[in-house]
Every structure is written in structure tokens, then in C-alpha cells.
Design a protein around this motif. Structure first.
Motif, PDB file in Angstrom:
ATOM      1  N   GLU A 181       0.813  -1.231   0.000  1.00  0.00           N
ATOM      2  CA  GLU A 181       0.000   0.000   0.000  1.00  0.00           C
ATOM      3  C   GLU A 181       0.839   1.270   0.000  1.00  0.00           C
ATOM      4  O   GLU A 181       0.288   2.360  -0.031  1.00  0.00           O
ATOM      5  CB  GLU A 181      -0.904  -0.004   1.229  1.00  0.00           C
ATOM      6  N   ARG A 239      -1.812   4.562  -6.474  1.00  0.00           N
ATOM      7  CA  ARG A 239      -2.692   3.558  -7.060  1.00  0.00           C
ATOM      8  C   ARG A 239      -2.298   3.178  -8.490  1.00  0.00           C
ATOM      9  O   ARG A 239      -2.119   2.008  -8.807  1.00  0.00           O
ATOM     10  CB  ARG A 239      -4.103   4.137  -7.062  1.00  0.00           C
ATOM     11  N   ILE A 279      -0.698  -0.399  -9.916  1.00  0.00           N
ATOM     12  CA  ILE A 279      -1.353  -1.267 -10.904  1.00  0.00           C
ATOM     13  C   ILE A 279      -0.313  -1.750 -11.917  1.00  0.00           C
ATOM     14  O   ILE A 279      -0.234  -2.936 -12.246  1.00  0.00           O
ATOM     15  CB  ILE A 279      -2.505  -0.513 -11.597  1.00  0.00           C
ATOM     16  N   TYR A 335      -3.663  -6.486  -9.603  1.00  0.00           N
ATOM     17  CA  TYR A 335      -4.593  -5.841  -8.684  1.00  0.00           C
ATOM     18  C   TYR A 335      -3.959  -4.643  -7.983  1.00  0.00           C
ATOM     19  O   TYR A 335      -4.573  -4.063  -7.087  1.00  0.00           O
ATOM     20  CB  TYR A 335      -5.098  -6.844  -7.639  1.00  0.00           C
ATOM     21  N   GLY A 336      -2.754  -4.295  -8.372  1.00  0.00           N
ATOM     22  CA  GLY A 336      -2.112  -3.161  -7.718  1.00  0.00           C
ATOM     23  C   GLY A 336      -2.078  -3.344  -6.215  1.00  0.00           C
ATOM     24  O   GLY A 336      -1.742  -4.422  -5.724  1.00  0.00           O
ATOM     25  N   LYS A 337      -2.485  -2.316  -5.487  1.00  0.00           N
ATOM     26  CA  LYS A 337      -2.497  -2.426  -4.008  1.00  0.00           C
ATOM     27  C   LYS A 337      -3.895  -2.693  -3.475  1.00  0.00           C
ATOM     28  O   LYS A 337      -4.141  -2.530  -2.282  1.00  0.00           O
ATOM     29  CB  LYS A 337      -1.929  -1.147  -3.400  1.00  0.00           C
ATOM     30  N   GLU A 338      -4.801  -3.102  -4.351  1.00  0.00           N
ATOM     31  CA  GLU A 338      -6.219  -3.165  -3.964  1.00  0.00           C
ATOM     32  C   GLU A 338      -6.612  -4.445  -3.241  1.00  0.00           C
ATOM     33  O   GLU A 338      -7.709  -4.540  -2.724  1.00  0.00           O
ATOM     34  CB  GLU A 338      -7.100  -2.982  -5.205  1.00  0.00           C
ATOM     35  N   ARG A 339      -5.743  -5.454  -3.222  1.00  0.00           N
ATOM     36  CA  ARG A 339      -6.116  -6.731  -2.606  1.00  0.00           C
ATOM     37  C   ARG A 339      -5.029  -7.209  -1.644  1.00  0.00           C
ATOM     38  O   ARG A 339      -4.390  -8.229  -1.858  1.00  0.00           O
ATOM     39  CB  ARG A 339      -6.311  -7.805  -3.693  1.00  0.00           C
ATOM     40  N   PRO A 340      -4.829  -6.472  -0.535  1.00  0.00           N
ATOM     41  CA  PRO A 340      -3.801  -6.904   0.412  1.00  0.00           C
ATOM     42  C   PRO A 340      -4.231  -8.191   1.122  1.00  0.00           C
ATOM     43  O   PRO A 340      -5.432  -8.426   1.311  1.00  0.00           O
ATOM     44  CB  PRO A 340      -3.731  -5.732   1.394  1.00  0.00           C
TER      45      PRO A 340
END
Lengths: 160, 454
Positions: free
Chosen positions: A95, A99, A103, A132-137
């Protein structure tokens, strides 16, 4: 799963078990023991538990390091054996970035894993990549220990 | 909404003339200050000088007839809240007003307003019309000159009362500062709910003050980075529909959604051109991301960059001739400006740290960015030639600035520490002193401002 496949799987599992014994001292997955033979060989669980479905990256990096290579070698071996699976490599970032860049960074990590597996003989037609970049930790604490778990590429089996 | 200039109608005035009026208002304040009041600083909108002393202003509670009494009071409250949040005005508590019970026809007793230190006064009335509409009238007064500066009336439906308030705020702001306002605008953003590892993200829209939140997607698909068209009620954003992340175009009025282009990979980080006729975005190609331009009418795509790097977050200059973007072609994320045909890319950021998410101001004078240095996330601005870098806010995580349509305020999101933490939308003006949280029902990120509404 068909009987033939299962037989092949069982044989393969034996091979893997041998490798694991040899690797147990130096490998990063000490939880892999012979106890995992209860997992159906060639199953998705087999892949996750006995092979390892993910590799990790350094901050802002996408290079495949030694421990990642070990996991991907096993993935390649497994996928060579169970040829009916196609895979999606999901790239992720921690994170601590913006964003849009994350990605692209996740995509770059997925691409690095893809290239490695292709070099190990896996057909590119079996591989899809997704970022998913940082969207799915997977780890949600605000500490380096969590961020390092999130900087990952996960190989997801897409069924047979 | 119909818009009628009534009550001593004024012609559209140029910025210079408005500025003169603002100066006169302030100059009068200074004259009086010599006798009994502390001097108030001039409203300084060329905001490079640091803190701005807000102008004291009185918004007399609007008078309402019959059914519209509540609405009238609410409208004047929203006007006061708008002006207060701008940081340029300090509304005086109505309980401190000496002259009470005013309507739009009441002549102000200017001495009373000077006594409480007010430099400007807003009065108004709301009346029910036979056809169900409401008629709103308001006046803006220069307390020291004893003159009316604006008198306007509007007709609209009662549900539209918040817009009415924002339109009045814009008129006051413009008259006293010489700059166009930004209150009658909306913000599209990503609504975020649920635990951090399984966040549900929905495309949503709200008024710029956080009111009237409306959801545009249901949350089945991950959606990111919405951007408002500068000329229409359209939004471009990234969606993972069908597990295939692509840039989409969404019409807010019709709800219609379409994928943009037929690209052989993931597209992301879209943004409209200033004329709204093109969308610029990144296309992922293996390890690299390159910038592409798509013409919305012809549907033709043009490749703009071709490097072994991540090129993303493109944003046009207001005249459309240049594009700023971020790239790690030099080893770390930095800002580059190039011609809009992709030629002549030049690095403009040279400070320590990484620079990301550049956005060109609609005024053209500045580029806002996110900067990451030693684990701190900052929002800053820099001139297009790379000079004059200023950090406006700094903390654990600030990200993704977007400009108000008048180029005076930035909205961005700030993430908070901890497993229960999450992003919220904030605004900061160009002084960096006036930070405001925008209240949203859930966590919220990726705010993007609309143009002024028609």
C-alpha cells in the motif's frame, strides 16, 4: 479427477516428496512435510500446499530472487506434469505507493513470473496475467512485515 | 433551473473590475479599522504568500414565507458553510447579528453590521410560487461602502435548494474575489466499505460538500480512478468487469457504460482531454506501461510513448498542447512533460523522493502531484517548468490530487494508519493552510472534481 490423472499425480507426489526431503534444510517452506501426502496430488490444494502458489518481491522491485526461483521451479515442474491447468498470475503491490503506479507494478511482477515460467517450458497460451495493484492486500497491518507479504505474485489455477 | 438577473441587474463584469470591488470593500475596512477594529488583511488569492486572513462576512438567515421557512434557513446555512470551508471567509455567527429578521427587501443598518466587524452582508428571501417552484432572491452588500454589490433572483424546484445555495455561494465568492467559484460542482469518487483485505469499491458521486451521495455502480466489480469530463456529465474510470481490467466511459445521466477501445491488455489511469473529445490512458504491455490517446468520435487510438518503463497518470495542459505524466524510465518515478503527440519528453521533477499522479491545473499555472519521500506521502504543486515546488500537505499517506474547476483548491485522499484505517476525502487550498475533511458515509478515495454545473 480421472484415475489416470490420479495415478500420475501419485507418482508425481512421490517425486515431490523426495525433493522436499532434500530441500528441507535449506528451503523456505519448512511446513512442507510428508504429512501433506494426505492432500490429493494434482489438486489445487496440492499446488498451494506442496508447491507454493506465491512469490514475494522487494520494495518497488519485480526481479525474481533466489527463494522465488525455487518456488517457481516447483510450479513449472508441477504445471509440466498437470498439463490440463491453465493459470492466472495475479500481481500485487503493497500500500506504500500510488494507485496507478501500483497497478503497473503489479502487472510488471506478474509479467516477470510469466517470463520465468515460460522460460521453464510452460506454454504462454496457458498463462494469463492480471494486476490488482495495491487493492487486494492479504496482510493489513501498517508495518513492513505486512507490506512484504502483499508484494507478491500469486499463481491461480484456472481448472482443468 | 432558470436563472434571472433581477434587482438592480449587473452586467457580467471582468476579473479586473471585480478585483477593484473587492479591494474597495477591503480598503473601507482598513479605514474603519484605524478607529475601532483590528486591520483585516486583503483577501489574497494569488496564494503564494502563505496564510490568508479570512474576510468576516454576515449571512443573515434568509426569510421564508409559508412552507419555505425551513428551506430558507437551510439555504443560508449552506451558503455560510461553503464560504467558511473556502478559508477565504469567516461567517459571523447569526446570533451575534444586531439587525435580525431581515428579508431581501430590508435595508441594512450598515452601522450595526460594521459594529460586529462584518465587511460584507448577504440577505435573502425564499418564496413559494403558485406553480410549486420556489423563488429565491438574494443581495450581497458592501457594509463599509453601504452599497449593494449583487442582486439576483432564481426560480427552481424545492428539491434543488442545495444547488441554489451553492449558486449563491459562487456568486458571492466571484464578486468578492474576482475568481470563479466552485461550489455548484460535484465530485466523483470511489466509495470503500468492508474490511481492508476485501474492500468493496463502488463508483459514487456527491456534491462538493459531501451532500447527496449517489452510487453509480453496485460494487460487484473493482473500480478505480474515476475522472470527470471537463465538458459533459461523463466519467472515465477503470473497472475489472469480467476479470478484465479496462478503461470505461460512463454517462452519469443515462447510466450507460461502455468499454473504451479494444486494447490487447489492461488499460488504466484514464483522463479526458480539455475538450472532452479524447481520453489519454496507460496500456500495459508486458512489463511496461505506455501512454495511448483515444479519440472518442473516431475511436482511433494513437500510441504516444514507447519505453521500457512504466509511463502512467497522464494529464493534459488546459490548452491541450502538452501532457504531464509520471515515468520510472530514469530508475524512479518522476514527472515528465511532453508534447501531446508524444514528442519531446522532458523531466521536470528533481527533488528527493518519488513523484506520482501529476495533474495539470485548469488555470495552467501549476501541476499538482503526490510525492513519496522517506515513507511520507505529500501533496504538492510545481510549475510546469519544474520550478517553484511547494508541499501543501504531508503525512502518513496522502494521495491523488484533483483540482477544483477554478484551480484554487485541491481534493485528495488521506489514508489512516491501522487495520481499521481507511481513506477519506480532503480538500486543501493553495496556501496549504486550509485543510478540510469532506464527510462521506464510508471510506472514500480517488476524488475527481466536475466542471461548474450548467
Amino acid at each position: 479427477m480421472s484415475k489416470t490423472l490420479f495415478a500420475r499425480g501419485a507418482r508425481f507426489a512421490a517425486v515431490v516428496a523426495v525433493c522436499l526431503v532434500a530441500a528441507a534444510c535449506s528451503q523456505t517452506r519448512p511446513e512442507l512435510t510428508s504429512g501433506n501426502s494426505s492432500v490429493a496430488a494434482g489438486s489445487g490444494q496440492d499446488f498451494v500446499v506442496n508447491v507454493g502458489d506465491r512469490v514475494f518481491f522487494l520494495n518497488n522491485q519485480s526481479s525474481i530472487d533466489g527463494s522465488a526461483r525455487a518456488v517457481l521451479d516447483k510450479q513449472a515442474q508441477w504445471l509440466q506434469h498437470y498439463k490440463n491447468y491453465s493459470i492466472t498470475i495475479e500481481g500485487h503491490a503493497d500500500e506504500r505507493g500510488t494507485r496507478q503506479y501500483n497497478i503497473a507494478l503489479g502487472a510488471r511482477r506478474a509479467a516477470a513470473v510469466r517470463e520465468y515460467l515460460v522460460a521453464k517450458g510452460i506454454s504462454p497460451t496457458r498463462i494469463k496475467t492480471l494486476s490488482y495493484g495495491k487493492e487486494r492486500p492479504v496482510a493489513v497491518c501498517n508495518a513492513a512485515s505486512c507490506w512484504s507479504q502483499n508484494r507478491r505474485a500469486v499463481t491461480v489455477l484456472n481448472g482443468q | 433551473m432558470s436563472f434571472v438577473m433581477g434587482l438592480n441587474p449587473m452586467r457580467t463584469t471582468g476579473v479586473k473590475q471585480l478585483w477593484r470591488h473587492a479591494c474597495r470593500l477591503v480598503a473601507a475596512a482598513v479605514t474603519v479599522a484605524a478607529i475601532s477594529q483590528p486591520a483585516y488583511a486583503l483577501i489574497e488569492l494569488d496564494i503564494t504568500q502563505g496564510n490568508v486572513e479570512p474576510m468576516p462576512i454576515a449571512i443573515s438567515p434568509f426569510a421564508g414565507s409559508g412552507l419555505q421557512e425551513d428551506v430558507a434557513g437551510q439555504i443560508s446555512q449552506v451558503v455560510a458553510a461553503d464560504l467558511q470551508r473556502s478559508g477565504l471567509f469567516r461567517p459571523i455567527d447569526p446570533t451575534a447579528h444586531i439587525q435580525q429578521g431581515m428579508n431581501v427587501g430590508t435595508m441594512p443598518r450598515f452601522g450595526d453590521w460594521r459594529t460586529i466587524g462584518s465587511q460584507a452582508l448577504v440577505t435573502g428571501s425564499i418564496a413559494q410560487q403558485a406553480n410549486g417552484q420556489i423563488r429565491a432572491e438574494f443581495r450581497l452588500w458592501d457594509v463599509f461602502a453601504g452599497q449593494q454589490l449583487i442582486g439576483q433572483q432564481f426560480f427552481t424546484t424545492p428539491e434543488n435548494w442545495r444547488r441554489l445555495a451553492h449558486i449563491i455561494s459562487d456568486a458571492v465568492y466571484q464578486r468578492l474575489t474576482g475568481e470563479k467559484g466552485y461550489f455548484d460542482t460535484r465530485v466523483v469518487f470511489i466509495d470503500e466499505s468492508g474490511p481492508k483485505d476485501v474492500r468493496r469499491k463502488r463508483l459514487a458521486i456527491m456534491d462538493q460538500d459531501g451532500a447527496n451521495v449517489r452510487y453509480l455502480t453496485r460494487g460487484d466489480d473493482l473500480v478505480l480512478t474515476p475522472r470527470f469530463s471537463p465538458v459533459s456529465q461523463e466519467v472515465t474510470y477503470m473497472s475489472y468487469v469480467g476479470g478484465n481490467p479496462q478503461v470505461y466511459l460512463f454517462n452519469i445521466e443515462t447510466g450507460q457504460r461502455e468499454v473504451l477501445g479494444n486494447f490487447p491488455g489492461m488499460t488504466f489511469a484514464p483522463r479526458f482531454s480539455p475538450d472532452g473529445q479524447k481520453v489519454i490512458m496507460s496500456l500495459q504491455q508486458g512489463s511496461n506501461a505506455n501512454l495511448y490517446l483515444m479519440d472518442l468520435r473516431t475511436r482511433r487510438t494513437t500510441r504516444l510513448t514507447n519505453t521500457a518503463a512504466i509511463d502512467t497518470s497522464p494529464s493534459f495542459s488546459p490548452d491541450g498542447s502538452l501532457v504531464v505524466f509520471e515515468s520510472d524510465r530514469g530508475g524512479s518515478q518522476q514527472l515528465y512533460v511532453m508534447n501531446s503527440n508524444g514528442s519531446g519528453a522532458t523531466r521536470i521533477s528533481f527533488g528527493p523522493g518519488q513523484y506520482s499522479t501529476p495533474v495539470w491545473s485548469p488555470r495552467g499555472d501549476l501541476i499538482a502531484f503526490t510525492k513519496v519521500h522517506q515513507g511520507r506521502f505529500m501533496i504538492g504543486v510545481i510549475r510546469p517548468d519544474g520550478k517553484g515546488e511547494r508541499i501543501l500537505t504531508e503525512g502518513y499517506h496522502n494521495e491523488g490530487p484533483a483540482w477544483s474547476p477554478n484551480g484554487r483548491v485541491l481534493t485528495f485522499f488521506r489514508d489512516t494508519v491501522g487495520e481499521q484505517g481507511g481513506p477519506q476525502v480532503w480538500t486543501v487550498d493553495l496556501t496549504g493552510y486550509n485543510e478540510q475533511l469532506v464527510q462521506t458515509p464510508n471510506f472514500a478515495s480517488d476524488p475527481a472534481w466536475s466542471p461548474l454545473l450548467d
